[in-house]
Design a protein around this motif. Structure first.
Motif, PDB file in Angstrom:
ATOM      1  N   ALA A   1       7.683 -11.038  -0.057  1.00  0.00           N
ATOM      2  CA  ALA A   1       7.929  -9.850  -0.749  1.00  0.00           C
ATOM      3  C   ALA A   1       9.253 -10.329  -1.450  1.00  0.00           C
ATOM      4  O   ALA A   1       9.669  -9.417  -2.544  1.00  0.00           O
ATOM      5  N   GLY A   2       9.945 -11.134  -1.396  1.00  0.00           N
ATOM      6  CA  GLY A   2      11.086 -11.969  -2.062  1.00  0.00           C
ATOM      7  C   GLY A   2      11.975 -12.738  -1.068  1.00  0.00           C
ATOM      8  O   GLY A   2      11.564 -12.991   0.071  1.00  0.00           O
ATOM      9  N   ALA A   3      13.105 -12.876  -1.722  1.00  0.00           N
ATOM     10  CA  ALA A   3      14.264 -13.550  -0.887  1.00  0.00           C
ATOM     11  C   ALA A   3      15.498 -13.187  -0.931  1.00  0.00           C
ATOM     12  O   ALA A   3      15.983 -12.327  -1.927  1.00  0.00           O
TER      13      ALA A   3
ATOM     14  N   ARG B   1       6.773 -20.189  -5.802  1.00  0.00           N
ATOM     15  CA  ARG B   1       5.481 -20.956  -5.099  1.00  0.00           C
ATOM     16  C   ARG B   1       4.839 -20.454  -4.417  1.00  0.00           C
ATOM     17  O   ARG B   1       3.514 -20.660  -4.108  1.00  0.00           O
ATOM     18  N   ALA B   2       5.263 -19.321  -3.652  1.00  0.00           N
ATOM     19  CA  ALA B   2       4.421 -18.363  -2.607  1.00  0.00           C
ATOM     20  C   ALA B   2       3.722 -17.697  -3.074  1.00  0.00           C
ATOM     21  O   ALA B   2       3.836 -17.176  -4.166  1.00  0.00           O
ATOM     22  N   GLN B   3       2.732 -17.060  -2.262  1.00  0.00           N
ATOM     23  CA  GLN B   3       1.925 -15.813  -2.742  1.00  0.00           C
ATOM     24  C   GLN B   3       2.715 -14.843  -2.609  1.00  0.00           C
ATOM     25  O   GLN B   3       3.147 -14.548  -1.708  1.00  0.00           O
ATOM     26  N   MET B   4       2.793 -14.072  -3.854  1.00  0.00           N
ATOM     27  CA  MET B   4       3.735 -12.648  -3.929  1.00  0.00           C
ATOM     28  C   MET B   4       2.686 -11.539  -3.567  1.00  0.00           C
ATOM     29  O   MET B   4       1.661 -11.587  -3.846  1.00  0.00           O
TER      30      MET B   4
ATOM     31  N   PRO C   1       0.950  -8.144  -4.454  1.00  0.00           N
ATOM     32  CA  PRO C   1       0.660  -8.026  -5.939  1.00  0.00           C
ATOM     33  C   PRO C   1       1.419  -6.732  -6.541  1.00  0.00           C
ATOM     34  O   PRO C   1       1.971  -5.965  -5.941  1.00  0.00           O
ATOM     35  N   GLY C   2       1.948  -7.189  -7.955  1.00  0.00           N
ATOM     36  CA  GLY C   2       2.753  -6.168  -8.630  1.00  0.00           C
ATOM     37  C   GLY C   2       4.105  -6.180  -8.146  1.00  0.00           C
ATOM     38  O   GLY C   2       4.843  -5.562  -9.008  1.00  0.00           O
ATOM     39  N   ARG C   3       4.460  -7.130  -7.432  1.00  0.00           N
ATOM     40  CA  ARG C   3       6.029  -7.176  -7.221  1.00  0.00           C
ATOM     41  C   ARG C   3       6.589  -8.457  -8.221  1.00  0.00           C
ATOM     42  O   ARG C   3       5.997  -9.589  -8.218  1.00  0.00           O
ATOM     43  N   ARG C   4       7.645  -8.194  -8.700  1.00  0.00           N
ATOM     44  CA  ARG C   4       8.356  -9.295  -9.420  1.00  0.00           C
ATOM     45  C   ARG C   4       8.889 -10.241  -8.658  1.00  0.00           C
ATOM     46  O   ARG C   4       9.200 -10.151  -7.278  1.00  0.00           O
ATOM     47  N   ARG C   5       9.013 -11.707  -9.046  1.00  0.00           N
ATOM     48  CA  ARG C   5       9.550 -12.793  -8.101  1.00  0.00           C
ATOM     49  C   ARG C   5      10.880 -12.537  -8.174  1.00  0.00           C
ATOM     50  O   ARG C   5      11.643 -12.928  -9.328  1.00  0.00           O
ATOM     51  N   PHE C   6      11.644 -12.381  -7.058  1.00  0.00           N
ATOM     52  CA  PHE C   6      13.067 -11.760  -7.096  1.00  0.00           C
ATOM     53  C   PHE C   6      13.874 -12.299  -6.012  1.00  0.00           C
ATOM     54  O   PHE C   6      13.362 -12.536  -4.822  1.00  0.00           O
ATOM     55  N   VAL C   7      15.095 -12.786  -6.351  1.00  0.00           N
ATOM     56  CA  VAL C   7      16.074 -13.376  -5.299  1.00  0.00           C
ATOM     57  C   VAL C   7      17.257 -12.574  -5.490  1.00  0.00           C
ATOM     58  O   VAL C   7      17.961 -12.321  -6.365  1.00  0.00           O
TER      59      VAL C   7
END
Ligand SMILES: NC(=O)c1ccc[n+]([C@@H]2O[C@H](COP(=O)([O-])OP(=O)(O)OC[C@H]3O[C@@H](n4cnc5c(N)ncnc54)[C@H](OP(=O)(O)O)[C@@H]3O)[C@@H](O)[C@H]2O)c1
Length: 359
Positions: free
Chosen positions: A236-238, A260-263, A265-271
């Motif tokens: 879900a994120g970091a 690189r991880a499987q996110m 669905p529909g979630r932005r890649r976010f730290v």
């Protein structure tokens, strides 16, 4: 005004040591409680304000009261307060840090005998929890909650004192920091599977608080190991947290995992990052695949997440034990005069401990 004589450890001018002197005892207004403070904890921002002042926090005005983390007993309640009564033992986030006019409004700030807390940023604590143990929580908890739950941060599902797994994973980099220990527990209470980083001697602690696995952040292959542990899972994120001094590369490492991880669905890649991003990191993230944003822990007071954590979650979760006060306090003395000394102890750096002063 009440007749109780108050005293505070004041910041009287920019980049000067705290001065203990008289302070007004301000009666609580609507939705406020007045608390006799029995223990305070020291955060990195406390000694950073004292050391760097307006150079880093240009809105600060003086003289001002200081301190974020307070635990004590309720001695007065203001109008419209529904969750507290006189005599209750509480912990709360006591600050007006964001307020550029704070010098005109004394009353807030943990480092005084009597502080105001707003109702939605305070919680009742169980009788079994000492004031010193409880005092380690507020700013770390607010910062973790802001990063995990604010709509412009990770926007995860809110925690529950009686959690159930939701099948999603979260990376908490810096699990043994005060912020990290709160973040692990909040995320687990929100249903997430948590992987984290810390020194090997803190592995048992972070797993006791609910992390599934920890990895040594000093190892060159930590990112690869984290990715391996996330295989077959959905991220879900970091949340990126480091100790002091800040090590900005952790944001990039978190971004690599999120990229690189499987996110979900529909979630932005976010730290969400508890440490400032810095120009180099911003430049590296410019391709836009992963977004990162600095967290401002004190912003929780202005959002609905504040009440979701302090009013709805923390008290019941401490009561049933799904959330515990961590790290343990390192009590360095008693009295407001000890706070300046406590800054020096905190600045030296601790591992999974927090400097606390009893009052
Ligand atoms: N933005 C905000 O609103 C806000 C609010 C509060 C705090 N912060 C920031 O958040 C950070 C944590 O604050 P805190 O009070 O939680 O700190 P803390 O409790 O003093 O953190 C100490 C811990 O940092 C860990 N650590 C050191 N370097 C690390 C790294 N490179 N990667 C992962 N962990 C590392 C150490 O873990 P091990 O002992 O396991 O090695 C140590 O136990 C600080 O940078 C602070 O300035 C920001």
């Amino acid at each position: 005004m009440t007749t109780r004589q108050n005293e505070a450890a004041w910041i009287v001018q920019d980049r000067a040591p705290l001065v203990v002197q008289k302070a007004p005892t301000v009666p609580p207004g609507p939705y406020e409680i007045l608390v006799e403070v029995r223990a305070v904890a020291i955060n990195p921002v406390d000694y950073s304000i004292a050391q760097l002042g307006q150079k880093v926090f240009p809105w600060l005005s003086y003289p001002r009261q200081a301190g974020f983390d307070a635990a004590g007993s309720v001695i007065e309640v203001g109008d419209r307060v529904s969750r507290f009564r006189i005599g209750q033992r509480v912990v709360g986030h006591a600050s007006h840090f964001n307020d550029k006019d704070a010098h005109k409004k004394p009353g807030y700030g943990a480092f005084q005998r009597f502080t105001l807390l707003t109702e939605h940023m305070a919680s009742v604590i169980p009788d079994s929890l000492s004031f010193e143990d409880a005092s380690v929580l507020p700013l770390a908890l607010s910062t973790a909650a802001s990063g995990l739950f604010e709509a412009n941060q990770l926007a995860l599902a809110l925690p529950s004192p009686t959690p159930s797994p939701n099948g999603l994973s979260l990376l908490v980099w810096g699990g043994a920091t005060s912020v990290g220990l709160c973040a692990i527990q909040l995320a687990v209470c929100a249903g997430y599977d948590v992987v984290t980083t810390c020194s090997p001697h803190n592995d048992a602690l972070v797993r006791k608080l609910g992390a599934r696995a920890s990895f040594d952040y000093r190892q060159a292959d930590s990112v690869e190991k984290i990715l391996k542990s996330l295989e077959g899972r959905t991220l879900a994120g970091a949340l990126a947290i480091s100790g002091i001094p800040h090590t900005a590369d952790i944001i990039e490492k978190c971004a690599l995992v999120v990229d690189r991880a499987q996110m979900e669905p529909g979630r932005r890649r976010f730290v969400a990052s508890a440490i400032p991003l810095g120009k180099e990191t911003e430049a590296k993230l410019r391709d836009g695949r992963v977004e990162a944003r600095f967290i401002w822990g004190s912003s929780l007071a202005q959002s609905t997440v504040g009440a979701a954590i302090y009013a709805d979650f923390l008290g019941p979760a401490l009561e049933v034990g799904t959330f515990v006060a961590a790290p343990p306090p390192l009590i360095v003395g008693k009295g407001l005069e000890k706070i300046q000394e406590a800054f020096s102890a905190a600045k030296k750096g601790l591992s999974a401990q927090k400097v606390v002063v009893s009052l």
